[in-house]
Design an enzyme around this catalytic site. Structure first.
Site, PDB file in Angstrom:
ATOM      1  CG  ASP A   1       1.910 -17.510  16.379  1.00 15.28           C
ATOM      2  OD1 ASP A   1       1.496 -16.421  16.823  1.00 15.28           O
ATOM      3  OD2 ASP A   1       1.144 -18.427  16.015  1.00 15.28           O
TER       4      ASP A   1
ATOM      5  CD1 TRP B   1     -22.905  -1.680  43.074  1.00 17.68           C
ATOM      6  CD2 TRP B   1     -20.804  -1.242  42.452  1.00 17.68           C
ATOM      7  NE1 TRP B   1     -22.555  -0.501  43.667  1.00 17.68           N
ATOM      8  CE2 TRP B   1     -21.261  -0.198  43.298  1.00 17.68           C
ATOM      9  CE3 TRP B   1     -19.519  -1.160  41.935  1.00 17.68           C
ATOM     10  CZ2 TRP B   1     -20.473   0.889  43.643  1.00 17.68           C
ATOM     11  CZ3 TRP B   1     -18.723  -0.077  42.277  1.00 17.68           C
ATOM     12  CH2 TRP B   1     -19.196   0.934  43.115  1.00 17.68           C
TER      13      TRP B   1
ATOM     14  NE  ARG C   1      -5.654  -6.560  -2.144  1.00 17.49           N
ATOM     15  CZ  ARG C   1      -6.723  -7.282  -2.460  1.00 17.49           C
ATOM     16  NH1 ARG C   1      -6.569  -8.443  -3.077  1.00 17.49           N
ATOM     17  NH2 ARG C   1      -7.938  -6.863  -2.173  1.00 17.49           N
TER      18      ARG C   1
ATOM     19  NE  ARG D   1      -3.756  -2.061   2.621  1.00 12.70           N
ATOM     20  CZ  ARG D   1      -3.539  -3.009   3.527  1.00 12.70           C
ATOM     21  NH1 ARG D   1      -2.496  -2.911   4.349  1.00 12.70           N
ATOM     22  NH2 ARG D   1      -4.346  -4.046   3.607  1.00 12.70           N
TER      23      ARG D   1
ATOM     24  CE1 TYR E   1     -28.111  -2.688  36.078  1.00 11.12           C
ATOM     25  CE2 TYR E   1     -29.089  -0.489  36.022  1.00 11.12           C
ATOM     26  CZ  TYR E   1     -29.158  -1.826  36.375  1.00 11.12           C
ATOM     27  OH  TYR E   1     -30.274  -2.310  37.015  1.00 11.12           O
TER      28      TYR E   1
ATOM     29  CB  CYS F   1      -8.118 -18.570  16.354  1.00 12.36           C
ATOM     30  SG  CYS F   1      -6.591 -17.749  16.852  1.00 12.36           S
TER      31      CYS F   1
END
Length: 460
Positions: A290, A441, A74, A24, A433, A47
């Protein structure tokens, strides 16, 4: 002006993010990009493999973010099924071998080099560990090999060795496929990425889901049938029949090439880089994903954390720097989230043993609350454990185990850790909340209040 040559070793998250970002920023005539990937797939979500195996998502195409053809469109010369076998840093070149073309070898020169070689599953040197039917799960090729074994098997007994993230996710996937699943774990509780008291909650839930979970046991080998296929896993305490064996023992950085070339490695074997992801001591070599160690913002030490979120960020940083810009990766706080069936498991920051290793004094607070207002339908219990520095009250770590809505609450703590907040300051956080989402809480704030009280009680 001569065209610069960028070589990328590894075609998954870090490598191809780096290549794409560099493209890019630099025109094809300014920068020629060549990338090598030894597998069949590129830019994919490792994953997602457990959810592909379990049938939650179609694959492998559903797990691929960008195909090789899209990268080539690309103007990135991506060469699949090509393994880099040697780094010649003095001459600025890499040796490659084509895996599907008779092993033909060649050299490719570079001006700039990106190492994104990933990680490899831990596979202990035990008898029978390499037998057919024993699978690591790290790449889409690994996932396809496991599915081939499952489809060919007439039995329905599976043994998962290791109860970390991959282990528990694969246990769920196999349960969903109708297997009887036994998980063998050397530690006293599953999920050694949690403290033992929180891991015990996971253990209890796994057993309740029909997953036999045996902790405190050491695997000694894999027995095979007359055809050489895995038929059982042996431990110091007994034998567990298996038609398929899945290794969930974690991963280690794949840095064989880097080590042979004399590049600097950390304690875990991961490459060491500066904040710009440039390999230490090198001015034209970057590394990410990794295969590297990163700075832990809480302990101040480097550590190896294999996550796609980090790998993609590394790639963006590397690509910006290779492309003539400037970017940095400041470090991590160690956030991770997983699930087994409907149980959500999350942690960020340091565990008790990691706090002790860092030489810090600390207090802990553990609370049981609900994911919604207690009167609202569907309210379920969740446990939150919080660690804070004894003298300052600085947040050090959070672990959460619970049902729907529990896991992603860890992001609150991840932001607080990154900001260096104290648990006292956290109690004033203005969180959303409404009864369907949280008690008045929030459980994280309840834990922060209790931790702040523990800090005050401990004094200096």
């Amino acid at each position: 002006m001569a065209t610069e040559r960028l070589v990328v070793v590894g075609g998954d998250a870090a490598g191809m993010s780096a290549a794409s970002q560099a493209r890019r920023l630099r025109k094809p005539g300014e920068l020629a990009i060549t990338a090598f990937e030894r597998g069949h797939f590129t830019s994919y979500s490792a994953c997602g493999i457990p959810y592909w195996v379990g049938g939650d998502v179609d694959g492998p195409d559903a797990l691929i973010a960008r195909t090789a053809e899209e990268h080539r469109a690309r103007d990135i010369d991506l060469r699949m099924r090509t393994e880099v076998t040697e780094l010649d840093l003095d001459r600025g070149r890499v040796r490659t071998r084509e895996l599907d073309n008779g092993g033909r070898e060649s050299w490719t020169g570079f001006d700039k080099l990106v190492l994104a070689t990933g990680a490899r599953p831990r596979r202990p040197g035990l008898p029978g560990i390499d037998a057919p039917g024993v699978h690591g799960v790290q790449t889409l090729d690994d996932g396809q090999a496991l599915l081939d074994t499952l489809d060919a098997s007439s039995g329905r007994r599976a043994v998962v060795v290791g109860a970390g993230y991959i282990g528990v996710e694969m246990a769920e996937a196999l349960i969903r496929r109708g297997y009887e699943v036994t998980v063998l774990e050397q530690s006293t509780q599953p999920m050694s990425t949690l403290d033992p008291d929180m891991g015990a909650l996971v253990h209890e839930a796994m057993c309740g889901m029909g997953i036999e979970t045996v902790c405190g046991t050491t695997v000694t080998g894999v027995l095979t049938d007359p055809e050489g296929r895995a038929r059982a896993v042996t431990t110091e305490d007994g034998e567990y029949p298996a038609d398929v064996v899945v290794l969930g023992l974690g991963v280690r950085p794949e840095t064989t090439l880097a080590a042979t070339a004399g590049l600097p490695l950390g304690e875990s074997g991961g490459l060491l880089t500066d904040l710009a992801m440039r390999v230490r001591g090198q001015d034209h070599i970057w590394a990410g994903g990794d295969c590297v160690e990163v700075l832990d913002l809480i302990s101040g030490r480097t550590r190896h954390i294999a996550l796609g979120t980090h790998a993609n960020k590394h790639g963006q940083v590397i690509g910006a720097n290779v492309g003539g810009g400037y970017a940095t990766f400041p470090g991590v706080v160690g956030t991770a989230v997983s699930k087994v069936c409907d149980l959500e498991i999350a942690r960020t920051g340091l565990l008790e043993r990691e706090v002790l290793a860092a030489g810090l004094r600390f207090v802990t607070a553990t609370v049981e609350a609900t994911n919604r207002a207690g009167y609202y339908p569907g309210a379920r219990p969740m446990h939150v454990k919080m660690l804070a520095e004894r003298r300052t009250g600085r947040l050090l770590g959070v672990q959460i185990v619970g049902r729907e809505g529990a896991g992603k609450r860890v992001d609150i703590a991840a932001v607080a850790l990154t900001a260096g907040m104290t648990v006292e300051r956290m109690t004033a956080l203005d969180l959303g909340y409404a009864p369907p989402f949280s008690p008045v809480w929030d459980p994280v704030l309840v834990a922060a209040r209790k931790a702040a009280g523990a800090v005050r009680a401990a004094g200096a």
